[in-house]
Design a protein around this motif. Structure first.
Motif, PDB file in Angstrom:
ATOM      1  N   CYS A 243      -5.364  16.449 -31.115  1.00  0.00           N
ATOM      2  CA  CYS A 243      -5.888  17.633 -30.444  1.00  0.00           C
ATOM      3  C   CYS A 243      -5.312  17.776 -29.041  1.00  0.00           C
ATOM      4  CB  CYS A 243      -7.412  17.574 -30.373  1.00  0.00           C
ATOM      5  SG  CYS A 243      -8.220  17.700 -31.980  1.00  0.00           S
TER       6      CYS A 243
ATOM      7  N   ARG B 111     -13.010  15.932 -24.247  1.00  0.00           N
ATOM      8  CA  ARG B 111     -12.616  15.673 -25.635  1.00  0.00           C
ATOM      9  C   ARG B 111     -13.161  16.755 -26.555  1.00  0.00           C
ATOM     10  NH1 ARG B 111     -13.003  10.145 -24.142  1.00  0.00           N
ATOM     11  NH2 ARG B 111     -15.241  10.120 -24.530  1.00  0.00           N
TER      12      ARG B 111
ATOM     13  N   ALA C   2     -11.978  15.281 -35.096  1.00  0.00           N
ATOM     14  CA  ALA C   2     -12.195  15.128 -33.656  1.00  0.00           C
ATOM     15  C   ALA C   2     -13.396  15.936 -33.186  1.00  0.00           C
ATOM     16  CB  ALA C   2     -10.945  15.563 -32.898  1.00  0.00           C
TER      17      ALA C   2
ATOM     18  N   ALA D  60     -10.897  19.498 -28.628  1.00  0.00           N
ATOM     19  CA  ALA D  60     -10.977  19.594 -30.095  1.00  0.00           C
ATOM     20  C   ALA D  60     -11.276  21.026 -30.525  1.00  0.00           C
ATOM     21  CB  ALA D  60     -12.056  18.646 -30.623  1.00  0.00           C
TER      22      ALA D  60
ATOM     23  N   ASP E 217      -8.266  12.609 -31.749  1.00  0.00           N
ATOM     24  CA  ASP E 217      -8.316  13.077 -30.364  1.00  0.00           C
ATOM     25  C   ASP E 217      -6.913  13.244 -29.790  1.00  0.00           C
ATOM     26  OD1 ASP E 217     -11.074  13.331 -30.047  1.00  0.00           O
ATOM     27  OD2 ASP E 217     -11.336  11.235 -29.474  1.00  0.00           O
TER      28      ASP E 217
END
Length: 276
Positions: free
Chosen positions: A7, A31, A82, A35, A4
């Motif tokens: 990214c 999140r 991720a 990603a 994470d």
């Protein structure tokens, strides 16, 4: 560094306007979209930064295998690691993620004869991303995916207008050949940054098409999903303002890249958020 975090860093470093719309999302959706964006950047960079087309093809083939591996549950790259937890939650289809690798078209083709050909390219690099993004933002009406696909196309048309000079210097001209001919503009004019009234007329035509695409997309967005789809609406506000700025500057995009300041982007995003 966690997947994470990788990214997040990739997204911030890109300087993309999309980042500002992500800020208003709940943590889990943020999140997921971060990603997805990082995945798109990785694949895009594979094409843009490659000096050897054969090497770029090898890398894209690796990404296609990595996407399949991700759906089987054993991704190896930080981006796919991720993205994996969000695949089932947000119903992200493998065919759509595989379609993004269709930006391999940049290795095969640097000109487009007409708009239908250009639109096919735009679908692979942006329309399908719109569908995936809308799935992450959330929707109840399937028509929202049609809106998102068309909005993605509008974003890509805006990118083409903004980057026409940079792209031409790299040997890529996305403006359709028949439209260049229609307005009396040559590939050499673009490559050598020759601004003219003919070029301005050509770019006004391109801008009107992009603005119409935004209008068509927004008409497709169902009222019940408007709130969930606010990130896309924020991006539309930012990109349409950018188009207005480019037009106000008489389309001097051959030797400079016109952009909005980060503060203005944040202001447009916030204003859109509170209005929807």
């Amino acid at each position: 560094m966690s997947p994470d975090e990788y990214c997040q860093q990739k997204t911030v470093q890109s300087g993309s306007s999309f980042y500002y719309s992500f800020l208003f999302l709940p943590p889990e959706r943020r999140r997921a979209i971060t990603a997805l964006y990082a995945f798109c950047r990785e694949v895009d960079d594979t094409v843009d930064e490659a000096s050897d087309a054969s090497l770029a093809r090898i890398k894209l083939a690796w990404w296609r295998t990595e996407v399949s591996t991700m759906y089987k549950g054993t991704p190896t790259h930080p981006v796919t690691q991720a993205l994996k937890p969000h695949l089932e939650v947000y119903h992200l289809e493998e065919q759509h993620l595989q379609a993004i690798t269709g930006m391999e078209m940049d290795l095969d083709q640097s000109r487009y004869l007409d708009y239908p050909g250009l639109r096919k390219y735009c679908w692979h690099v942006a329309g399908v991303v719109g569908i995936l993004s809308a799935s992450i933002f959330g929707y109840t009406n399937p028509q929202t995916l049609q809106y998102a696909e068309k909005l993605g196309l509008a974003f890509q048309l805006t990118n083409i207008i903004r980057d026409v000079g940079d792209d031409a210097r790299r040997g890529r001209i996305y403006l359709p050949v028949n439209e260049l001919q229609q307005f009396g503009v040559t590939a050499a004019d673009l490559m050598n940054s020759r601004h003219s009234e003919k070029f301005e007329a050509l770019m006004r035509f391109q801008t009107e098409r992009a603005q119409s695409m935004y209008d068509e997309a927004l008409l497709l967005l169902p009222k019940e999903d408007r709130r969930a789809q606010r990130p896309g609406l924020m991006m539309a506000a930012i990109y349409r303002t950018l188009l207005d700025e480019i037009a106000r500057d008489n389309f001097h995009v051959l030797n400079q890249r016109i952009s909005l300041t980060p503060l203005r982007k944040l202001w447009l995003a916030w204003k859109t958020y509170v209005r929807n």
